[in-house]
Structures are given as C-alpha cells and as structure tokens.
Design an enzyme around this catalytic site. Structure first.
Site, PDB file in Angstrom:
ATOM      1  N   LEU B 121      40.391  51.705  40.593  1.00  0.00           N
ATOM      2  CA  LEU B 121      40.991  51.056  41.757  1.00  0.00           C
ATOM      3  C   LEU B 121      42.523  51.085  41.668  1.00  0.00           C
ATOM      4  O   LEU B 121      43.185  51.539  42.584  1.00  0.00           O
ATOM      5  CB  LEU B 121      40.497  49.603  41.883  1.00  0.00           C
ATOM      6  N   PRO B 124      49.535  53.553  40.625  1.00  0.00           N
ATOM      7  CA  PRO B 124      50.905  53.234  40.209  1.00  0.00           C
ATOM      8  C   PRO B 124      51.541  52.169  41.100  1.00  0.00           C
ATOM      9  O   PRO B 124      52.333  51.359  40.635  1.00  0.00           O
ATOM     10  CB  PRO B 124      51.622  54.582  40.325  1.00  0.00           C
ATOM     11  N   GLU B 356      41.344  42.294  36.749  1.00  0.00           N
ATOM     12  CA  GLU B 356      40.312  41.829  37.697  1.00  0.00           C
ATOM     13  C   GLU B 356      40.805  40.649  38.538  1.00  0.00           C
ATOM     14  O   GLU B 356      40.103  39.664  38.737  1.00  0.00           O
ATOM     15  CB  GLU B 356      38.999  41.437  36.981  1.00  0.00           C
TER      16      GLU B 356
END
Lengths: 84, 383
Positions: B121, B124, B356
């Site tokens: 997911l 940069p 997360e």
C-alpha cells in the site's frame, strides 16, 4: 418484512450518526455518511443481523444508496437463500 | 528435528517461540533477515495462515486464536510477526474477497506457506493516508496495466505474491501480482530503525501486464472495503504483536530486577522500579483484553470489531513503546548494549506506533466513537 428490515438498518445508521435525521429514501451517499470504513461496517452489520451473505456482485452502489434499497437487498438475499 | 505443532493453542506456540525464536531473534535482527531455515520451520509448524479453512489446508483457527498466536510470536520477534501479519492480510483478502478461481489458485499455497504474501500500500508519498496513492491500474486488453512504486513493503524482499493497491478510476482496488511477473522490480531496504529483519523492500511495477483474474474483490464503491478490511486485520495482528512486546519487556525487566542489586538492595525492592513493573503488569493485561474483545467480535462477524481493533491497536502499540522505554531504563547500560533484546524491543515498539495506521490516525479516528449512541459501551452492554 422489508419494512422491519428498513427500521433495523435505519437504527444502525442513525446509531452511528445520532445527530442526523434519515428517511428510508434519502441517499446516504449525498449525506456524506459513507466512507470505506462505514461501508464495511454496514456490510458486516447486514450480513450478521440478517444472516445473509453479500457476494462481490451485490456490493453495488445502488444496493446501498438508501435504507429502502438495502432492505430490498436483504429481502432478495433471504429469498435466494431459501430457494437455493 | 520436527517442529510440527500438535495444536495451535497459545501454550504450543509459546513453547515453539521459546525454543526457536527467542534464542535467535537478536542474531536475525543484526543480520537484517529471517533465514530460509526458520521460514521452513514456520511452514512446518503451520503458522503462516492457520485461520484458513481446513479444505484449503488451514487449521480453521478463529480470530481470537490467531491473535494469541501473533502475540506469542511478537513476544519473541516482531520481525517474524510482521511477516505473518502481511501474509495473513494477503491470505485473508483472497479468502474473503477472492473469486472461486482465485481461491483455488492461491489459498492452498498460501495456507501451506509455499507462496509467501506481502501487502503493498505505502508509497514514497503516501503512508497512512491511503487517499494519496499514485500507483495506477488501467484497463488494458481485457486485463490491467499496473504502474507505480510501493515502498516500505514488509517481506517485499522475499515474498512471492504481492497484494497491490492501485488507483483504478476514482476508487482504490486490490490486485494480485506474482513477483515473477515481467516489470516487477524489487529493491531491498536495509538498516531500518526497528523490525530490522522483516526484509523490507521497495517494489516497483513498470507497466506490469495483468490478466482479468488479478483484480480482487468488488469494483466501484465497495472496492475501498477490501483495503479497509485488510488494514483492519493487519491492525489486529500488530495490536496482538504489541501485547507480545509488552509481555517480553515485563519478563525481561522482572527477571533483571530480581537478580541485580543496587547499593546492597535488590532492584526489585526499589519503589520506582516497582512502579514501572506495576504499570507493565497492568497494561499487558489491559492490552490483551482489548485484543481479545476485538478478536471475539471478529469471530462473531460483528461490525463493532472495526472500532474495537482501532482501540486495541492504539492502546497496545503505545503501551509497547512506553514500556520498552522503561525496560531499557531498568536495564541501564545493559539495555543499550549490542545484541540486547531490550534494545530491540525498544526499536521494534517504536515501529508499532507508525505501521497499520499511525497513532495520530488512531487518535483522530477513535474520536468517532464519542459521537455514536451508547459510546464507550461494549456491544454486549448495549443489548
């Protein structure tokens, strides 16, 4: 039956947004209620509450636009489960 | 030596971790990788995706059980737990959202650990703010053309199958991309602050041609649900792993305080040390209960699990960072020494506050609960 389903679904949505007033035919997307987290909660709620499964091809925006359309979706899935 | 576990309950996994993870974790941390030999042990022990149903080779473990497994692994080594986390996310996405053909093609291999998954997911320019992703999947000859760069991909350097989130029109959809697909380029990232052995990589997709069977889950408005669902499970695993870090800090600190003396008195009798230990004892139990609640709600298919998981992850990850700091403090110079497990817990715990969904995102999101009916009550209380 669909009426009872609609009440249950509306109660779930209003419980998440207590300040809102919501009719069964109002577009919940236009009210800004829906983000992907709430969409997921809604799908989980419907699956658990009504004991139905919602396959990928039923996860269309039109099925979730209003309380009524969700209640109809539930009716359809329940009928499908019986006849299947 | 066989490492197949007779059952996947907490005590069997605890013994596995004490025998095969705890003694090696600092060596893996320094090497910056988990050796293939240990990955094979995880496979033999059936720990990659035990929640998958027995029909595809899983153990049918419920989510509460999975949380216990990830807590125990996280107690030994957060890098190993990270590999399990991303593999879990990919396996669950295929199981929950995949077509019959996708399930047949991938689940047996994912269950057996023959194919290792990674979750792609972050980019940069986009982390917890998934709306900012720029990787695109465009319709092409009945299939898809995937282009973009993913960064900070846990197990990216080793995984065989990537679950890649890409912009597809106005929404974000998930695609299964084998590492061997032409146009996939993997560049390992070394020397991270924490979870140093989790084999991070940058994964670039240069006009990767995918068949129609690469898309996972619904398209249109519901496509974001795949991402929400996968992140929810990742968050749950990180929460459980964070409980493991607090437990490890507690075990190390109590053990050290009991044997070290200061000015003739054992460290364990000093009030300021006892205060730190008391907070660890309390928080590890609180964090574990929050994780168990989230897991129980997942097992019940209750939508309240989503918020319960945010709360569990926020509490457990911040508790891990707090207590790892105190564990280093209790150990003094020894806690700062090369190869110190406490130093590793400290570095790994910091990562838990970022991955997360950062603590900042947690604190913004959990506030929604305050504006709901019956806020602050557990779902059971409301009935």
């Amino acid at each position: 039956m669909a009426n009872t389903h609609a009440q249950t679904i509306r109660a779930f949505i209003v419980g998440r947004h207590p300040q809102a007033e919501l009719t069964d035919d109002q577009d919940i997307f236009s009210l800004g209620f829906i983000n992907s987290l709430f969409a997921m909660e809604l799908v989980m709620f419907i699956e658990k509450e009504f004991g139905v499964s919602l396959p990928n091809d039923e996860l269309r925006i039109d099925n979730f636009r209003t309380v009524s359309s969700m209640a109809e979706l539930v009716e359809r899935r329940l009928a499908g489960a019986v006849s299947a | 030596m066989t490492t197949a576990l007779p059952t996947l309950d907490r005590s069997a996994v605890r013994s596995f971790v004490d025998a095969h993870v705890v003694p090696e974790a600092d060596r893996w941390d320094r090497a910056g990788a988990i050796p293939e030999e240990f990955l094979a042990r995880l496979t033999e022990a059936g720990l990659w995706a035990p929640f998958l149903p027995p029909e595809v080779g899983g153990a049918g473990l419920d989510m509460r059980g999975l949380g216990a497994v990830h807590e125990e692994i996280g107690r030994g080594c957060s890098s190993v737990r990270s590999l399990l986390t991303v593999h879990t996310m990919v396996s669950w996405a295929v199981q929950r959202w995949g077509s019959d053909a996708q399930r047949e093609r991938w689940l047996p291999d994912l269950a057996a650990g023959r194919v290792l998954g990674a979750f792609c997911l972050s980019e940069p320019g986009a982390g917890s703010d998934a709306v900012g992703i720029t990787t695109t999947a465009t319709a092409h000859g009945g299939g898809w053309l995937l282009s973009g760069v993913k960064k900070w991909i846990t197990n990216g350097a080793r995984a065989d199958l990537f679950l890649v989130f890409a912009r597809n029109g106005s929404g974000i959809s998930a695609f299964l991309v084998p590492r061997t697909a032409p146009g996939v380029r993997v560049e390992p990232i070394h020397d991270m602050l924490g979870t140093r052995a989790s084999m991070l990589a940058e994964v670039a997709f240069d006009e990767v041609l995918l068949g129609p069977d690469a898309l996972v889950g619904p398209s249109g408005f519901a496509s974001g649900m795949v991402l929400s669902g996968v992140l929810d499970l990742g968050r749950y695993s990180v929460a459980a792993g964070s409980v493991g870090i607090v437990q490890a800090c507690l075990d190390a600190s109590a053990g050290y305080a009991a044997q070290r003396t200061v000015g003739g008195a054992p460290l364990s009798e000093l009030q300021l040390i006892r205060a730190k230990l008391s907070d660890m004892v309390t928080d590890v139990r609180a964090a574990r209960l929050l994780c168990e609640e989230a897991g129980r709600l997942k097992d019940a298919g209750d939508s309240a699990t989503i918020m319960a998981t945010w709360v569990a992850k926020y509490f457990a990850s911040t508790a891990a960072a707090r207590h790892a700091t105190e564990a280093v403090q209790i150990h003094g110079a020894l806690g700062c020494a090369p190869g110190s497990p406490t130093a590793r817990f400290y570095r790994d715990a910091k990562v838990m506050e970022i991955i997360e969904g950062s603590s900042e995102i947690q604190r913004i999101t959990i506030a929604d609960e305050a504006f709901r009916q019956d806020y602050g009550r557990t779902p059971e209380d409301q009935r």
